[in-house]
Design a protein around this motif. Structure first.
Motif, PDB file in Angstrom:
ATOM      1  N   TYR A 119      -8.324  -2.296   4.213  1.00 28.45           N
ATOM      2  CA  TYR A 119      -8.612  -2.632   2.821  1.00 28.45           C
ATOM      3  C   TYR A 119      -9.914  -2.004   2.343  1.00 28.45           C
ATOM      4  O   TYR A 119      -9.926  -1.199   1.414  1.00 28.45           O
ATOM      5  N   LYS A 148      -7.350  -8.346  -1.826  1.00 28.00           N
ATOM      6  CA  LYS A 148      -7.542  -8.084  -0.395  1.00 28.00           C
ATOM      7  C   LYS A 148      -8.827  -7.297  -0.171  1.00 28.00           C
ATOM      8  O   LYS A 148      -9.593  -7.575   0.754  1.00 28.00           O
ATOM      9  N   ILE A 149      -9.060  -6.310  -1.011  1.00 29.41           N
ATOM     10  CA  ILE A 149     -10.288  -5.522  -0.882  1.00 29.41           C
ATOM     11  C   ILE A 149     -11.505  -6.412  -1.115  1.00 29.41           C
ATOM     12  O   ILE A 149     -12.498  -6.340  -0.376  1.00 29.41           O
ATOM     13  N   TRP A 189       0.810  -1.213   0.000  1.00 29.49           N
ATOM     14  CA  TRP A 189       0.000   0.000   0.000  1.00 29.49           C
ATOM     15  C   TRP A 189       0.846   1.267   0.000  1.00 29.49           C
ATOM     16  O   TRP A 189       0.348   2.344   0.312  1.00 29.49           O
ATOM     17  N   ARG A 201      -3.736  -6.090  -4.496  1.00 25.47           N
ATOM     18  CA  ARG A 201      -4.472  -5.117  -3.683  1.00 25.47           C
ATOM     19  C   ARG A 201      -5.974  -5.344  -3.782  1.00 25.47           C
ATOM     20  O   ARG A 201      -6.687  -5.369  -2.769  1.00 25.47           O
TER      21      ARG A 201
END
Length: 887
Positions: free
Chosen positions: A439, A540-541, A168, A537
């Protein structure tokens, strides 16, 4: 009892900087450097460091992201190695004999030779400020070390630390920075900007975001620490609160959860002794906290009560009279020392008819999540202004928690911080959900850290910066995704109860909302299918989104049906129809996914579980059942006289409740579901009156217990499943006493710390034990809810009264036998039906429940709560109590 949910288990859960105020753009966004630009590359750039060591973080991060992680590993942020030996971005100490190499670009950090007299004065006149400035082949970084370096990395190097995990952090796509005009000066607007660092993994993130990691003053719950009983019990017993006509000297064990008697004349003298001791040690403190404990002031002495009665129940005048005396003495003895106070519980209101000394800082507990409501914002501003008008300086203590569904309100937060800056706020201490919400919440906490350095920034531009950095081609799609959460939360008070913790947010989203959010996430995944880092990314979200989605699918409909029925009479047939037809599989799957798949190490659900938020997500599904039970029973009771009942009458009453249930059932209701509701409605118990009092010794084999009514069928809070922690019990009446005996077997360690001789200052409602509720079935005139007596008894035999039985020890007899080998304890309790505060002796019918609190560790909430009658969040709600009838 069969589970209403079929639940298996429940756990209680590179950059061009063209103007001073523009956001930096990534170096990759600039194809060709401007002819007038200064190019900073690893090979042609040196770091010139003035006095101090602020260049270490700068060098480490430039090496890591512009050269390689391996190059950075040789020069970590901590260490005494010779940093001038680095082949890239070497650090040279700026001494008079140093001759700089020719042809190099220079990043001059701190008080270097390139800091002009004018800029030195500008920084000196504004303590805590920072400066970024280009001068020919030099970029000056000066002022506050952390703020100036992190702002350079953000605005010039394109390195923004959005969340603790490495993925991140925004990365430059090229190997050089290009700087044109740059003259950015920022004063420090808030002295303190501190996110409570509950998790070690967050510490580097806090350091790289100085708006989240700068603590210069705060106040905590520590007033009890200043007056330890082991030091003052014999010499000054008068400094401890009076309860029931006697001074209650607390035990110094576990969490110190008591406050002193504020009117005690010796209190300022003893406080000054504490301050002198603190001031004799290095490093010399700049402030000393005298924040009240996490419990109300409750002293019954005449002096305290006279003040409380004169000031509408508030202890604020007593609190600030004491603090003012200490502050005045400090003004003479320790000039410059600040005394910090924490306004809490029954000292929240500003004191009346008095000034607050100027060396007192008031820490105001705020509810910024409510600031989307104009009335709530106006009320908080008025309260703060009143404290300020009395002479106090102020800061805030904000609960900025997030849950399984986002709370996104940074626009409103920015507006408040702008107002706060204009009205003298010193800063903020922010408690936040440190591990669970990075997230799905996206840039929420990064944006808040940015606003703590400058609240006048455009929040939407900060969101766009995050989305562009993290999602590239899908930046606009993800901006829409996060904006949807923000737009929903603005209107949330019209649809859910916006409480201190984010308990009901998942119920805010209907299937159309979820379909939109999922379509945006899936579109972003498709747009970035060839970028592994962005895919990681988004994965994970998506995983956290699934937890939000499942809870929303399970809870939106029952919550809406209950919400829309508020204020109406009768039985909510639509809601009853939902529960009768719904098989509970959605809430079962939501909880299973949340517990087993949503959170993967090193993330955890610790904060959510510790604060009891996990149970509240489930409660959104079932809480409507509480209002249904109340309505059905009320309709069945009608105008029945409960003062003349016997066992046949109770049987008839149960039959009437079942009849009301059947009258409101939808067609073709499944028999097993109907049976479940019938079982719940039958929780109405005949309690015999016996002549012989048993010996209260924790042994329920006494013959007197033979005729008692049985307490069985305990179910877990909200889920109604059969607990793994077995509880059996008995209840009977002897004279003016209610006798309750319980055998509590526990899976796992029995955790408790308050011994039986504890009289006050205890957290026994946060230890393994039970809560016993009983009281009238009807509210008193002019009130909405019936009163109740509540006694909490832990597994070590400590007890405390609450409700109408607050702090009562009159007529109470408790004995507990603890068997740690069996993980079992037996409670035998004789509880009064009559005290100086209440008289229930004439009641033939009472609301009643026994809650079992299962703790295996020190925590804010129980791992599990079970109840003889179904428990919906808390037993203080009358819907969480059944009925008992006595001869």
């Amino acid at each position: 009892m069969t589970s209403i949910f079929s639940l298996a288990r429940l756990v209680l859960i590179g950059v061009t900087s063209s103007c001073a105020l523009s956001l930096a753009a990534s170096a990759a966004d600039v194809a060709k450097p401007d002819a007038d630009a200064l190019v900073l590359s690893p090979e042609n750039t040196i770091i010139l460091e003035g006095p101090g060591a602020s260049g270490r973080s700068l060098q480490y991060n430039l090496l890591k992201y512009y050269v390689s992680p391996e190059a950075a590993a040789k020069f970590p942020m901590q260490g005494t190695m010779d940093r001038s030996t680095s082949a890239a971005f070497p650090i040279l100490k700026d001494v008079a004999t140093l001759k700089l190499p020719e042809g190099k670009s220079i990043i001059a950090v701190g008080n270097s030779r390139y800091l002009s007299p004018e800029d030195r004065k500008r920084l000196a006149d504004s303590p805590g400020s920072m400066l970024l400035k280009r001068q020919e082949n030099v970029v000056v970084i000066a002022g506050d070390p952390l703020d100036s370096v992190s702002t350079f990395l953000n605005r010039v190097a394109g390195l923004r630390f959005y969340a603790p995990d490495e993925i991140w952090t925004s990365r430059p796509r090229g190997n050089q920075m290009s700087v044109t005009a740059l003259d950015f000066f920022r004063p420090r607007l808030f002295a303190t900007a501190w996110f409570a660092p509950f998790k070690e993994r967050n510490r580097e993130w806090l350091q790289m975001n100085p708006g989240a990691g700068r603590l210069t003053i705060t106040a905590g719950h520590n007033l009890a620490n200043i007056f330890p009983p082991e030091k003052y019990e014999k010499t000054h017993p008068e400094i401890y609160e009076m309860r029931g006509g006697e001074r209650r000297v607390p035990l110094s064990i576990g969490t110190k959860i008591w406050n002193p008697c504020l009117s005690a004349r010796a209190l300022p003298d003893l406080a000054m002794d504490y301050i002198r001791e603190r001031m004799s040690k290095a490093p010399l403190p700049t402030f000393i906290s005298m924040g009240m404990m996490d419990i109300p002031f409750e002293c019954d002495c005449p002096e305290c009560q006279n003040s409380v009665k004169a000031h509408r129940g508030s202890y604020s005048n007593l609190y600030y009279t004491f603090l003012n005396e200490v502050a005045r003495r400090c003004q003479k003895e320790f000039p410059g020392l600040q005394i910090s106070s924490l306004i809490y519980v029954n000292a929240k209101r500003p004191p009346e008819g008095m000034r607050i000394e100027s060396n007192i800082v008031v820490k105001v507990v705020t509810k910024t999540y409510r600031f989307g409501e104009p009335a709530a914002l106006a009320a908080e501003q008025e309260r703060i202004r009143t404290f300020s008008d009395l002479g106090a300086r102020w800061m805030i203590h904000d609960w900025c928690f997030s849950g399984v569904s986002p709370r996104s309100y940074m626009r409103q937060y920015a507006v408040f911080l702008q107002w706060a800056h204009q009205h003298g706020m010193l800063g903020a201490y922010i408690e936040f959900t440190a591990g669970e919400s990075w997230y799905l919440d996206g840039a929420k906490y990064w944006i808040l850290a940015q606003l703590m350095t400058d609240p006048y920034q455009d929040v939407d531009l900060l969101w766009k910066q995050y989305c562009d950095d993290m999602f590239g081609p899908a930046g606009e799609t993800m901006f829409r995704f996060h904006q949807h959460f923000q737009e929903k939360f603005i209107y949330s008070p019209s649809h859910i109860s916006v409480d201190d913790l984010p308990r009901q947010e998942s119920a805010l989203y209907d299937e159309a909302d979820l379909a939109l959010e999922r379509s945006l996430l899936e579109s972003a995944l498709a747009q970035t299918r060839n970028d592994p880092l962005i895919q990681e990314r988004l994965a994970k979200i998506m995983r956290y989104f699934r937890g939000h989605e499942l809870f929303a699918l399970a809870t939106h409909t029952p919550h809406r049906l209950e919400w829309e029925f508020r204020g109406k009479d009768g039985v909510n047939k639509d809601l009853l129809g939902f529960y009768i037809k719904d098989d509970g599989k959605r809430i079962d799957e939501a909880l299973r996914f949340y517990l087993e798949q949503r959170t993967v190490a090193p993330d955890d659900n610790e904060t959510e579980t510790r604060l009891g938020m996990t149970a509240s997500y489930v409660d959104n599904y079932i809480h409507g059942l509480a209002s249904l039970l109340k309505a059905i029973r009320s309709q069945a009771l009608g105008n029945a006289d409960l003062s003349h009942v016997d066992q046949p009458a109770i049987k008839a009453l149960v039959e009437r409740t079942h009849a009301v249930l059947h009258e409101n059932l939808p067609p073709n209701a499944a028999p097993d579901r109907v049976k479940l509701f019938e079982d719940i409605l039958a929780r109405q118990l005949w309690v015999p009156t016996v002549a012989q009092m048993p010996k209260i010794d924790g042994d329920l084999r006494d013959p007197a217990w033979a005729g008692a009514a049985e307490l069985s069928g305990f179910t877990d809070q909200d889920t109604l499943r059969v607990p793994v922690h077995v509880t059996t019990g008995k209840v009977m009446r002897v004279g003016d006493k209610l006798l309750v005996g319980l055998v509590c077997q526990q899976k796992g360690e029995i955790w408790a710390q308050s011994p039986a001789d504890t009289l006050t200052g205890t957290h026994i409602w946060r230890e393994s034990g039970v809560e016993i509720f009983y009281g009238p079935t009807n509210p008193e005139p002019g009130t909405e809810k019936p009163p109740y007596a509540q006694y909490v008894i832990n597994s070590l035999g400590a007890y405390r009264g609450f409700g109408e039985a607050k702090d009562n020890r009159e007529g109470v007899e408790v004995s507990v036998v603890l068997n740690r080998e069996k993980n079992e304890f037996t409670i035998e309790a004789s509880l009064p039906l009559k005290t100086g505060a209440y008289d229930y002796t004439a009641l033939k019918a009472m609301t009643f429940n026994v809650h079992r609190l299962v703790y295996t560790r020190n925590s804010y909430v129980a791992d599990v709560m079970t109840g003889w009658h179904p428990v919906f969040i808390t037993g203080s709600d009358v819907a969480s109590r059944g009925l008992i009838f006595m001869k």
